[in-house]
Write a protein that holds these residues in place. Structure first.
Motif, PDB file in Angstrom:
ATOM      1  N   ASN A 106     -21.132 -20.219  14.520  1.00 32.50           N
ATOM      2  CA  ASN A 106     -22.229 -20.927  13.864  1.00 32.50           C
ATOM      3  C   ASN A 106     -21.981 -22.427  13.853  1.00 32.50           C
ATOM      4  OD1 ASN A 106     -23.424 -18.518  13.412  1.00 32.50           O
ATOM      5  ND2 ASN A 106     -22.833 -18.351  11.271  1.00 32.50           N
ATOM      6  N   ARG A 158     -27.266 -24.037  20.981  1.00 32.18           N
ATOM      7  CA  ARG A 158     -26.309 -23.114  20.388  1.00 32.18           C
ATOM      8  C   ARG A 158     -27.080 -21.939  19.799  1.00 32.18           C
ATOM      9  NH1 ARG A 158     -24.635 -26.370  16.410  1.00 32.18           N
ATOM     10  NH2 ARG A 158     -25.493 -25.219  14.670  1.00 32.18           N
ATOM     11  N   ASN A 159     -26.708 -20.731  20.182  1.00 31.83           N
ATOM     12  CA  ASN A 159     -27.399 -19.540  19.682  1.00 31.83           C
ATOM     13  C   ASN A 159     -26.690 -18.965  18.480  1.00 31.83           C
ATOM     14  OD1 ASN A 159     -29.456 -19.472  21.496  1.00 31.83           O
ATOM     15  ND2 ASN A 159     -28.350 -18.222  22.965  1.00 31.83           N
ATOM     16  N   ILE A 160     -27.469 -18.477  17.535  1.00 30.07           N
ATOM     17  CA  ILE A 160     -26.876 -17.822  16.376  1.00 30.07           C
ATOM     18  C   ILE A 160     -27.412 -16.394  16.332  1.00 30.07           C
ATOM     19  CG2 ILE A 160     -26.907 -17.790  13.858  1.00 30.07           C
ATOM     20  CD1 ILE A 160     -26.531 -20.687  13.841  1.00 30.07           C
ATOM     21  N   GLN A 161     -26.518 -15.444  16.085  1.00 30.59           N
ATOM     22  CA  GLN A 161     -26.918 -14.049  16.169  1.00 30.59           C
ATOM     23  C   GLN A 161     -27.425 -13.549  14.824  1.00 30.59           C
ATOM     24  OE1 GLN A 161     -23.852 -11.487  17.607  1.00 30.59           O
ATOM     25  NE2 GLN A 161     -25.346  -9.985  18.286  1.00 30.59           N
ATOM     26  N   LYS A 210     -30.833 -13.261  19.121  1.00 31.60           N
ATOM     27  CA  LYS A 210     -30.122 -14.525  18.941  1.00 31.60           C
ATOM     28  C   LYS A 210     -31.144 -15.633  18.995  1.00 31.60           C
ATOM     29  CE  LYS A 210     -25.979 -12.866  21.123  1.00 31.60           C
ATOM     30  NZ  LYS A 210     -25.249 -12.741  22.331  1.00 31.60           N
ATOM     31  N   ASP A 220     -20.286 -28.340  21.007  1.00 29.93           N
ATOM     32  CA  ASP A 220     -21.181 -27.541  20.184  1.00 29.93           C
ATOM     33  C   ASP A 220     -21.596 -26.261  20.899  1.00 29.93           C
ATOM     34  OD1 ASP A 220     -24.273 -27.992  18.407  1.00 29.93           O
ATOM     35  OD2 ASP A 220     -22.275 -27.642  17.609  1.00 29.93           O
ATOM     36  N   PHE A 227     -25.001 -29.757  23.770  1.00 29.88           N
ATOM     37  CA  PHE A 227     -23.633 -29.301  23.563  1.00 29.88           C
ATOM     38  C   PHE A 227     -22.692 -30.437  23.184  1.00 29.88           C
ATOM     39  CE2 PHE A 227     -24.602 -25.202  24.413  1.00 29.88           C
ATOM     40  CZ  PHE A 227     -24.746 -24.808  25.727  1.00 29.88           C
ATOM     41  N   GLU A 285     -20.011 -16.227  21.859  1.00 28.40           N
ATOM     42  CA  GLU A 285     -20.941 -15.087  21.818  1.00 28.40           C
ATOM     43  C   GLU A 285     -20.340 -13.910  22.582  1.00 28.40           C
ATOM     44  OE1 GLU A 285     -24.534 -16.712  23.501  1.00 28.40           O
ATOM     45  OE2 GLU A 285     -25.399 -16.912  21.523  1.00 28.40           O
ATOM     46  N   ASN A 332     -25.011 -15.651   8.865  1.00 28.81           N
ATOM     47  CA  ASN A 332     -25.424 -16.416  10.044  1.00 28.81           C
ATOM     48  C   ASN A 332     -26.806 -16.997   9.828  1.00 28.81           C
ATOM     49  OD1 ASN A 332     -23.101 -15.563  11.180  1.00 28.81           O
ATOM     50  ND2 ASN A 332     -24.006 -14.244  12.722  1.00 28.81           N
ATOM     51  N   ASN A 364     -21.371 -22.533  22.061  1.00 28.94           N
ATOM     52  CA  ASN A 364     -20.713 -21.328  21.568  1.00 28.94           C
ATOM     53  C   ASN A 364     -20.939 -20.134  22.482  1.00 28.94           C
ATOM     54  OD1 ASN A 364     -23.338 -20.572  21.153  1.00 28.94           O
ATOM     55  ND2 ASN A 364     -23.135 -20.170  18.966  1.00 28.94           N
TER      56      ASN A 364
END
Lengths: 404, 685
Positions: B115, A164-167, A173, B574, A139, B580, A65, B576
């Motif tokens: 992602n 957009r969140n990435i963990q 995040k 886009d 988005f 999550e 990620n 997510n």
């Protein structure tokens, strides 16, 4: 105790089989490189190993990620660098316009370059990533975020503010993208002013205090009154300003051929002497938020000769202020991205450390200690050989050999 | 006379020693015969003095034999358990192809999709992983099923063997009882050897006690006292039968020699030995493992379904179900003594299955229109401490939800059951194969939330709007129109920031009138605050649903005139945020550990699987050590038996020499007797 012949054979066989299965077990451990061949060998350790494996797999995913996050952040940052350099150049040009004495042709040349910068900024705002999606689009990543609105003659941000969140860790995040509303935020407002009638009376129309004027326009709007107003004269050097519904907004005497009203300065034409039947009709557009692209475009338009006389001077000085604010926004966004990259790096370090700890723990629980295992192997081999020898020797003995 | 005496003595001696040699020969003959019990030549005295002859004595200690059989029963019991447990343990030890790795790789694929949510490739991988996960669970379930079939086969085979052995023992009983007193020269010893051998074989199948009698017949009693073989030559047969469903095998004993056979059900823990071992493994490890995997599969499917339905997919539609659970309800089995004829099906209570348990359920009709539902074990007995839920079927509904166990009961005719009728439902047994994947297009994965919020760009204050979690989609969403429904909150405008720090806001609704709220101390959960205020004033709530489909909060310090908007997340590809929430499913507790008390879900999927593995692992480990201990005792007892009853070639060799010499000497007596007689004859002329 009395031993029967069967028992002796059975015992010998048993001990051979036992040594054999011990040898087999050690062999398995060595080839599969684990002490825990099946959960029953050590159920508690096995369950701990399973937990550790899960944690390791999860960390691996988080590292993947973080790679994706890094790619996104670097790309955004690079694009914003380009935006910043464009705005820098625009600012240099604006400084030149304000300080230097440019002829109309010089100004047109500057306008050309500004148009090129405008196009570059639009391209960067609508930049796409490797997957073909718009990077600064919140988005709605399949739609251009910066679009030209003909009714307001400006570029407006039409997407949303989503990120957009990435963990990266079970609790962390980070946002992977910037909605364009941040770096390309509105820095000021403009009102499109048009002299509808009475152009011959107007020498120059400048807006010296644009905040005051835009506030006035907004006030009119929120009170439900029209933005347009008329300036009428009594022929004796006095003017009266009423909005198109008839509300009186201001009145006074013309001083030095100038009328000032809410930040707007109208210098009457040199030979004008307005009579009671003369009116100047001014129409005002709705206040439009100006993002960096719009302000560059406005400056270029003013330098190309659009708008009222002398407006290009105002535009240029406004542009200096606005460009500073715009660059602050962009740099601020870049700083944000930089901060996130730092957090990501420390998360990565944390993940790597956790991996080391988990792998060590797992090795302690499950891995074969080669020294121990090989010693076991040799020991069992010896035992096996001994059992074989004992078996053959004992079973050679029989009384029948000695009895004729 | 002396010579006659001598001759007689010689004759007796020769015959005796000959007999002794024969016995020794027989011992040597049978050295490799495992059933043979050593016989010893015993010289028996004549009560009037001298030798009468040689008799053979069977060297056996009945107590040791009993002990040996008991140790066989122990070892067979432990081995019976290990017979199928060990392969299962090895299978679970194989981590690459385990269910755990499939779950991990599925959730990892969701992370990858998160992602880059609009990438179709990543989404397709998620769908493939979901299919792979369900396939792996159903393969495992099928493996356990196969094991169950094997166990049932073994039970049936063992039962057949037991019956054969019982018959043989009974026949031998007969022969020994009647034969020994009638036929001379009748080799009772060999018959006894055979009978002991049959008993030894029997001990490896089932536990029993032997009762001796004076008449040389034995009675064989099972552990619960019921006789298997009787002294008078009768025997009883056992059959493998089951109740309430015929797929499972239980043991039942019925007498063969009476016109009205009475049945006794043998409880599995009374069987012992191999039969008991098979059933112990089946009932205490195999079936629970089967059910736990079923519970896990259903919960994964249900939680993923619920979450997908709270999101928006790439077609701007609200998400549908990912997994198809329509084939999973099972028919509850009637108990044999039921008198009514209701058909009850039990299935998952979709969307509300957190309390689904890994046990069976016992449904009892307790009165007109009332049933009780309680967790039950394999035999259909209620589990202690499990909550008993009473449900009412008044009005003859077709479906009743039982939230306490996460299931739904459906029936066309609840009222057709009679009072006291019992049903055993197995909603999680062998179910993983019945779950299908309902979506095939990668666009159908709902990774985005269906709503997005934004701050107006002209806001002067420093507050942001935040969307509280999505709880459902039934009220605020128009699924067909791919937009918000009438009456959903669509915006917030801050009218005033009062001097006392309170706020006045206006909530706008789609196609509805605006709602003004004044004097709010905080701006959290505005729609709920609107409902609360309306309720306090006795007015109907403006926003439908409880809990509300979504709510909004303003965080920070807004300025008067600031506004915020809420809209359907059209084209928000886009996004997510729902993705999550999917990944959080892996970390949250989703499985109920036990039926006792009113347990909520308190294990994650990984913990649930780990429990299955470690339960089997500990079972095998303990059973192995018990088996090793039992084998050690068996070996010891075997040694004691052999010490008494085994043949030793050295001893026989020595005996041969001894008896041969004695025989030679005895033959010499006859020669001498003859010579004395001859010399007497010669002397007389």
């Amino acid at each position: 105790m009395r031993i029967s012949t069967n028992l002796m054979f059975q015992r010998g066989l048993d001990s051979l089989q036992r040594s054999e299965s011990a040898l087999y077990k050690v062999q398995q451990q060595l080839t599969r490189q684990t002490k825990i061949l099946s959960p029953s060998d050590d159920p508690i350790a096995n369950s701990q190993v399973m937990n550790l494996n899960n944690a390791l797999a999860q960390n691996e995913q988080f590292m993947r990620n973080s790679t994706s996050l890094e790619a996104n952040l670097r790309q955004s940052e690079a694009n914003l660098d380009g935006v910043n350099s464009g705005l820098q150049r625009a600012r240099e040009l604006a400084v030149g316009v304000v300080n230097g004495s440019y002829s109309a042709d010089d100004r047109k040349a500057v306008a050309k370059e500004l148009r090129a910068i405008e196009k570059q900024l639009v391209d960067q705002a609508n930049a796409r990533d490797a997957q073909g999606e718009y990077m600064f689009a919140g988005f709605q990543s399949r739609k251009e975020p910066m679009q030209y609105d003909a009714s307001t003659q400006s570029y407006q941000y039409v997407s949303d503010q989503g990120a957009r969140n990435i963990q990266l860790t079970p609790n962390l995040k980070l946002a992977a993208n910037e909605p364009g509303s941040k770096p390309f935020a509105n820095v000021s407002q403009r009102v499109d002013i048009n002299v509808e009638s009475g152009q011959n009376l107007v020498g120059e129309l400048r807006v010296s205090n644009r905040e005051q004027f835009t506030d006035f326009t907004e006030q009119q709007q929120s009170n439900g009154n029209p933005r347009d107003f008329n300036i009428s004269f009594d022929g004796a050097g006095n003017y009266s300003i009423d909005d198109t519904s008839g509300n009186n907004l201001a009145s006074g005497a013309i001083t030095d051929g100038k009328i000032s009203f809410n930040g707007m300065d109208i210098t009457l034409a040199e030979d004008a002497s307005p009579s009671a039947s003369d009116t100047i009709q001014i129409s005002n557009g709705e206040p439009i938020g100006r993002n960096p692209i719009t302000l560059v475009s406005d400056l270029a338009a003013a330098l190309e000769g659009k708008g009222t006389n002398g407006q290009w001077e105002d535009e240029a000085s406004w542009a200096l202020d606005d460009l500073n604010k715009a660059m602050d926004n962009v740099v601020g966004t870049q700083a944000d991205i930089g901060a996130r990259m730092n957090v990501m790096e420390s998360a990565r370090t944390q993940l790597r450390d956790a991996d080391v700890v988990n792998q060590t723990a797992r090795a302690e629980l499950a891995d074969v200690d080669y020294n121990e295992a090989v010693t076991e192997l040799v020991k069992n081999e010896t035992l096996y050989q001994a059992s074989q020898q004992v078996f053959s020797r004992i079973n050679q003995l029989s009384l029948f050999d000695y009895v004729q | 006379m002396a010579s006659f005496d001598l001759l007689t003595k010689g004759q007796t001696a020769v015959l005796a020693h000959q007999r002794a040699l024969a016995i020794t020969g027989q011992n040597i003959n049978n050295i490799n015969n495992p059933d043979y019990v050593r016989e010893r030549a015993e010289y028996v005295s004549n009560p009037f003095g001298g030798l009468r002859g040689v008799e053979s004595r069977r060297m056996i200690d009945e107590y040791i034999v009993g002990q040996l059989n008991r140790s066989h029963m122990d070892v067979a019991f432990q081995n019976g358990k290990l017979d199928q447990a060990e392969p299962l343990d090895s299978l679970l030890g194989n981590t690459e192809s385990s269910i755990n790795s499939a779950v991990t790789s599925f959730f990892n694929s969701v992370q990858d999709a998160n992602n880059d949510p609009s990438s179709l490739t990543n989404r397709q991988v998620v769908i493939s992983e979901a299919e792979g996960l369900m396939t792996r669970m159903s393969d495992f379930s099928r493996y356990l099923n196969d094991q169950e079939n094997i166990v049932n086969e073994r039970v049936r085979d063992s039962v057949q063997q037991i019956n054969t052995l019982s018959k043989n023992i009974a026949e031998l009983n007969n022969e020994l009882k009647f034969g020994s007193s009638n036929v001379k020269g009748f080799d009772a010893n060999s018959l006894r050897n055979q009978r002991d051998q049959q008993l030894e074989e029997l001990s490896k199948l089932v536990s029993f006690d032997v009762v001796k009698s004076d008449s040389d017949a034995v009675q064989v009693n099972l552990k619960n006292g019921v006789p298997l073989v009787l002294k008078d030559g009768r025997y009883n047969m056992i059959t493998a039968n089951s109740q309430p469903d015929t797929g499972r095998v239980e043991i039942q004993i019925e007498s063969t020699n009476s016109s009205d056979p009475t049945k006794f059900y043998l409880k599995p823990d009374q069987l012992g030995s191999a039969l008991g071992g098979y059933m112990d493994y089946r009932d205490n490890q195999l079936l629970p493992a089967q059910r736990r995997i079923g519970q896990m599969a259903l919960r994964i499917a249900d939680t993923m379904n619920s979450q997908n339905q709270k999101g928006m997919d790439l077609d701007n539609q609200l998400g549908q179900k990912l997994f198809d659970l329509s084939s999973t309800p099972v028919r509850a089995l009637d108990f044999e003594e039921n008198t009514g004829n209701a058909n009850i099906n039990v299935g998952l209570l979709e969307g509300n299955s957190a309390k689904l348990t890994s046990d069976n359920l016992l449904i009892t009709k307790t009165g007109a229109d009332t049933f009780t539902v309680q967790a039950a074990d394999n035999q259909g007995r209620a589990i202690k401490n499990a909550p008993e839920v009473t449900i009412s079927t008044a009005g003859n509904p077709s479906a009743i939800a039982v939230e306490e166990y996460g299931v739904e009961l459906t029936s066309a005719n609840f009222s057709a059951a009679s009072d006291g009728d019992k049903f055993l439902a197995k909603p999680v047994e062998d179910i993983a194969g019945d779950i299908g994947v309902a979506i095939s297009r990668p666009e159908d994965l709902a990774l985005a939330k269906p709503v997005r919020v934004s701050d107006d760009l002209e806001n002067q204050g420093s507050a942001n709007i935040e969307l509280e979690s999505i709880n459902g989609t039934s009220n605020f969403f128009d699924a067909a129109g791919k937009t918000l429904a009438d009456g959903a909150p669509t915006g917030v405008a801050v009218d005033a920031v009062n001097s006392d720090g309170t706020f006045d806001v206006t909530l706008s609704r789609k196609n509805g009138s605006d709602i003004t709220l004044t004097g709010l101390s905080d701006l959290k959960n505005l729609a709920q605050q609107a409902n609360d205020q309306a309720a306090a004033n006795g007015n109907p709530a403006p926003f439908a649903g409880s809990p509300l489909d979504y709510d909004i909060s303003i965080n920070g310090q807004p300025a008067a005139g600031d506004s915020y908007s809420i809209e359907y997340n059209t084209d928000g590809f886009d996004d997510n945020r729902n993705g999550e929430a999917f990944t959080e499913l892996q970390q949250n507790a989703q499985l109920r550990r036990s039926s006792a008390d009113s347990d909520d879900a308190n294990m994650t999927f990984a913990e649930g699987y780990s429990r299955v593995v470690s339960d089997i692992g500990s079972y095998v480990q303990q059973t192995r050590s018990r088996r090793d201990a039992a084998q050690a005792i068996e070996a010891q007892t075997q040694a004691m038996y052999e010490a008494k009853s085994g043949v030793n070639l050295e001893e026989e060799a020595a005996n041969l020499i001894q008896f041969e010499r004695a025989y030679n000497a005895a033959a010499r007596i006859i020669t001498v007797a003859q010579r004395t007689f001859d010399s007497l004859l010669n002397a007389v002329g």
